[in-house]
Design a protein around this motif. Structure first.
Motif, PDB file in Angstrom:
ATOM      1  N   TRP A 225      35.297  22.184 -39.176  1.00  0.00           N
ATOM      2  CA  TRP A 225      36.045  22.008 -37.939  1.00  0.00           C
ATOM      3  C   TRP A 225      36.819  20.705 -38.047  1.00  0.00           C
ATOM      4  N   ARG A 226      38.133  20.791 -38.071  1.00  0.00           N
ATOM      5  CA  ARG A 226      38.993  19.611 -38.042  1.00  0.00           C
ATOM      6  C   ARG A 226      40.020  19.852 -36.952  1.00  0.00           C
ATOM      7  N   PHE A 227      39.833  19.177 -35.825  1.00  0.00           N
ATOM      8  CA  PHE A 227      40.612  19.454 -34.627  1.00  0.00           C
ATOM      9  C   PHE A 227      42.110  19.568 -34.944  1.00  0.00           C
ATOM     10  N   PRO A 228      42.744  20.702 -34.545  1.00  0.00           N
ATOM     11  CA  PRO A 228      42.206  21.814 -33.765  1.00  0.00           C
ATOM     12  C   PRO A 228      41.946  23.057 -34.624  1.00  0.00           C
ATOM     13  N   LEU A 229      41.668  22.900 -35.918  1.00  0.00           N
ATOM     14  CA  LEU A 229      41.584  24.029 -36.832  1.00  0.00           C
ATOM     15  C   LEU A 229      40.144  24.274 -37.268  1.00  0.00           C
ATOM     16  N   LEU A 230      39.858  25.545 -37.556  1.00  0.00           N
ATOM     17  CA  LEU A 230      38.577  25.965 -38.113  1.00  0.00           C
ATOM     18  C   LEU A 230      38.874  26.694 -39.417  1.00  0.00           C
ATOM     19  N   ALA A 231      38.327  26.207 -40.527  1.00  0.00           N
ATOM     20  CA  ALA A 231      38.690  26.762 -41.827  1.00  0.00           C
ATOM     21  C   ALA A 231      37.540  26.589 -42.809  1.00  0.00           C
ATOM     22  N   PRO A 232      37.521  27.382 -43.884  1.00  0.00           N
ATOM     23  CA  PRO A 232      36.506  27.202 -44.926  1.00  0.00           C
ATOM     24  C   PRO A 232      36.735  25.891 -45.687  1.00  0.00           C
ATOM     25  N   TYR A 233      35.694  25.416 -46.364  1.00  0.00           N
ATOM     26  CA  TYR A 233      35.815  24.254 -47.243  1.00  0.00           C
ATOM     27  C   TYR A 233      34.883  24.442 -48.437  1.00  0.00           C
ATOM     28  N   CYS A 234      35.167  23.726 -49.502  1.00  0.00           N
ATOM     29  CA  CYS A 234      34.341  23.748 -50.706  1.00  0.00           C
ATOM     30  C   CYS A 234      34.134  22.299 -51.151  1.00  0.00           C
ATOM     31  N   LYS A 235      32.892  21.906 -51.335  1.00  0.00           N
ATOM     32  CA  LYS A 235      32.560  20.521 -51.648  1.00  0.00           C
ATOM     33  C   LYS A 235      32.644  20.288 -53.151  1.00  0.00           C
ATOM     34  N   VAL A 236      33.546  19.395 -53.565  1.00  0.00           N
ATOM     35  CA  VAL A 236      33.765  19.122 -54.993  1.00  0.00           C
ATOM     36  C   VAL A 236      33.706  17.615 -55.236  1.00  0.00           C
ATOM     37  N   ASP A 237      32.604  16.994 -54.835  1.00  0.00           N
ATOM     38  CA  ASP A 237      32.472  15.548 -54.961  1.00  0.00           C
ATOM     39  C   ASP A 237      32.551  15.066 -56.407  1.00  0.00           C
ATOM     40  N   ASP A 238      32.215  15.926 -57.356  1.00  0.00           N
ATOM     41  CA  ASP A 238      32.181  15.496 -58.756  1.00  0.00           C
ATOM     42  C   ASP A 238      33.563  15.209 -59.344  1.00  0.00           C
ATOM     43  N   VAL A 239      34.626  15.425 -58.589  1.00  0.00           N
ATOM     44  CA  VAL A 239      35.954  15.111 -59.119  1.00  0.00           C
ATOM     45  C   VAL A 239      36.084  13.624 -59.425  1.00  0.00           C
ATOM     46  N   VAL A 240      35.273  12.776 -58.776  1.00  0.00           N
ATOM     47  CA  VAL A 240      35.352  11.338 -59.052  1.00  0.00           C
ATOM     48  C   VAL A 240      34.927  11.016 -60.474  1.00  0.00           C
ATOM     49  N   LEU A 241      34.310  11.984 -61.173  1.00  0.00           N
ATOM     50  CA  LEU A 241      33.857  11.778 -62.543  1.00  0.00           C
ATOM     51  C   LEU A 241      34.862  12.279 -63.565  1.00  0.00           C
ATOM     52  N   PHE A 242      35.997  12.829 -63.099  1.00  0.00           N
ATOM     53  CA  PHE A 242      37.004  13.407 -63.997  1.00  0.00           C
ATOM     54  C   PHE A 242      38.084  12.387 -64.340  1.00  0.00           C
ATOM     55  N   THR A 243      38.856  12.722 -65.357  1.00  0.00           N
ATOM     56  CA  THR A 243      40.061  11.949 -65.661  1.00  0.00           C
ATOM     57  C   THR A 243      41.115  12.226 -64.595  1.00  0.00           C
ATOM     58  N   PRO A 244      42.114  11.364 -64.432  1.00  0.00           N
ATOM     59  CA  PRO A 244      43.137  11.603 -63.411  1.00  0.00           C
ATOM     60  C   PRO A 244      43.807  12.968 -63.529  1.00  0.00           C
ATOM     61  N   ARG A 245      44.108  13.404 -64.746  1.00  0.00           N
ATOM     62  CA  ARG A 245      44.787  14.690 -64.895  1.00  0.00           C
ATOM     63  C   ARG A 245      43.924  15.836 -64.385  1.00  0.00           C
ATOM     64  N   ARG A 246      42.635  15.791 -64.668  1.00  0.00           N
ATOM     65  CA  ARG A 246      41.748  16.846 -64.199  1.00  0.00           C
ATOM     66  C   ARG A 246      41.542  16.776 -62.690  1.00  0.00           C
ATOM     67  N   ARG A 247      41.548  15.578 -62.137  1.00  0.00           N
ATOM     68  CA  ARG A 247      41.445  15.455 -60.681  1.00  0.00           C
ATOM     69  C   ARG A 247      42.675  16.048 -60.006  1.00  0.00           C
ATOM     70  N   VAL A 248      43.854  15.796 -60.569  1.00  0.00           N
ATOM     71  CA  VAL A 248      45.081  16.369 -60.016  1.00  0.00           C
ATOM     72  C   VAL A 248      45.023  17.896 -60.097  1.00  0.00           C
ATOM     73  N   ALA A 249      44.582  18.431 -61.235  1.00  0.00           N
ATOM     74  CA  ALA A 249      44.501  19.884 -61.403  1.00  0.00           C
ATOM     75  C   ALA A 249      43.538  20.498 -60.394  1.00  0.00           C
ATOM     76  N   THR A 250      42.408  19.842 -60.154  1.00  0.00           N
ATOM     77  CA  THR A 250      41.440  20.370 -59.192  1.00  0.00           C
ATOM     78  C   THR A 250      42.020  20.369 -57.786  1.00  0.00           C
ATOM     79  N   ALA A 251      42.740  19.311 -57.427  1.00  0.00           N
ATOM     80  CA  ALA A 251      43.341  19.239 -56.092  1.00  0.00           C
ATOM     81  C   ALA A 251      44.464  20.258 -55.924  1.00  0.00           C
TER      82      ALA A 251
END
Length: 412
Positions: A225-251
């Motif tokens: 829930w992010r006002f005013p929208l309701l939507a799915p989400y997927c938690k990908v905290d491990d992106v902080v362990l990737f190289t910048p290029r892989r973080r960009v690709a994941t985003a």
């Protein structure tokens, strides 16, 4: 000497991090280089400086303290004293990161505190998260079947196809907008809401599958829930362990899949029957789907485009660090920001100016639209009064929310 003491003595003599602990690459935060450390057993993500990272990355059980000290002296032209070792091992012991020197009760306490912090961060009047399931096993099973989609042989043609769909929408924009605004496709709009939700779910799964492809964990899928929208989400905290290029690709993976999902609707619009429900549905999906993807790429909103820009610049939190940069610059002058790298000073300065211009433009348009709407209902005088009251109320709510917002329990 007891067996336990002998084991601990061997641990300190040739230190080794616990199995599973992962050290991430360097990322710049507030003008300083930091590294993320992930402990999968407790769920905590820590930040350490480059010197701590240098030593921790060499704690593999094969080097003694003299070896580590020698390599450190070669790299930094400085010898480590007893107080330095005491500080480092104190931090490692507090976070239970050393193999053979862990306390089950301390590990359980760290695990509980991480879970409690994550649960607290999910609640709020303007944003909240409801976890539904852990997709790690599912993604691990599905990933081998999807291996070809992560190759350039698929990515390049698919990207060109997505750009072609966006170009078609721009070319047909007057017709598509007129069809939606004309009132004809109301049933198509209702169906499009359901289809859009499914596409958003695929969008989030794309983030998770890409993160898993690069070796990260995906521990949570749910509804946000992010006002005013309701939507799915997927938690990908491990992106902080990737190289910048892989973080960009994941985003970028989410927007990429969202645009590819519009390809069948473009085909239906081009080669299907030129009227009827399917034709209206295709037009509605193309218009709103492309608009949603474009909004997702705006780097001034905390959406995919913002994270892509932050990752591309290798900055941990572009918006927060830009606020800090300008606060120091305006309060203390240029001398206060000289410690920043030149490229970071340029990035923060340009991003801050562009953000202010974007926010000012959007706010002006919204105020003008709302004023003209109110003026038709209650007249110009009452319209100004209502706008001032709404501005005061919104300012008070934001101030109250900012003061009560707890600090995040772990880095994202």
């Amino acid at each position: 000497m007891t067996t336990v003491e002998a084991s601990q003595s061997a641990t300190w003599a040739r230190p080794r991090l616990r199995p599973g602990v992962v050290l991430g690459p360097g990322v710049w935060r507030d003008g300083k280089l930091v590294h993320h450390v992930m402990d999968p057993e407790t769920g905590w993500y820590y930040r350490v400086g480059p010197r701590e990272h240098f030593l921790m990355s060499r704690m593999d059980g094969t080097r003694g303290l003299d070896d580590l000290a020698g390599e450190y002296a070669t790299a930094y032209q400085r010898r480590l004293g007893p107080e330095n070792w005491q500080q480092l091992f104190g931090m490692l012991h507090q976070r239970q990161l050393l193999h053979g020197a862990t306390d089950p009760d301390a590990l359980a306490e760290l695990t509980a505190s991480a879970a409690a912090g994550a649960a607290k961060a999910r609640r709020g009047p303007l944003s909240a998260r409801l976890p539904l399931f852990d997709p790690q096993r599912l993604f691990t099973r599905v990933l081998p079947w999807l291996a070809p989609v992560f190759t350039w042989w698929f990515v390049v043609p698919a990207l060109l196809l997505a750009l072609a769909v966006a170009g078609y929408v721009v070319w047909q924009l007057p017709e598509l907008a007129g069809g939606v605004g004309g009132g004809r496709p109301l049933p198509a709009i209702l169906i499009a809401v359901v289809v859009t939700w499914l596409i958003v779910f695929l969008h989030e799964c794309a983030h998770g599958l890409t993160c898993r492809h690069f070796g990260g964990r995906v521990t949570e899928i749910g509804v946000m829930w992010r006002f005013p929208l309701l939507a799915p989400y997927c938690k990908v905290d491990d992106v902080v362990l990737f190289t910048p290029r892989r973080r960009v690709a994941t985003a970028f993976a989410g927007v990429f899949v969202s645009m590819l999902a519009l390809v069948p609707f473009a085909a239906l619009r081009l080669w299907g029957p030129p009227d009827g429900m399917l034709y209206d549905l295709a037009g509605t999906m193309l218009l709103f789907g492309t608009a949603t993807a474009a909004i997702n790429l705006v780097p001034f909103l905390r959406l995919d485009g913002y994270h892509m820009l932050s990752h591309a610049l290798n900055l941990a939190d572009l918006r927060a660090d830009t606020y800090r940069f300008y606060r120091r610059l305006l309060r203390q002058g240029p001398q206060a920001v000289r410690d920043y790298r030149p490229r970071d000073r340029l990035a923060y300065a340009l991003y801050g100016l562009a953000s202010a211009l974007f926010a000012g433009t959007v706010l002006s348009l919204l105020i003008h639209y709302w004023y003209t709407t109110l003026a038709r209902w209650v007249g110009p005088g009452w319209s100004i009064t209502i706008l001032i009251a709404e501005a005061a109320l919104l300012t008070a709510l934001l101030t109250h929310h900012t003061r009560r917002r707890p600090a995040p329990p772990r880095p994202r």
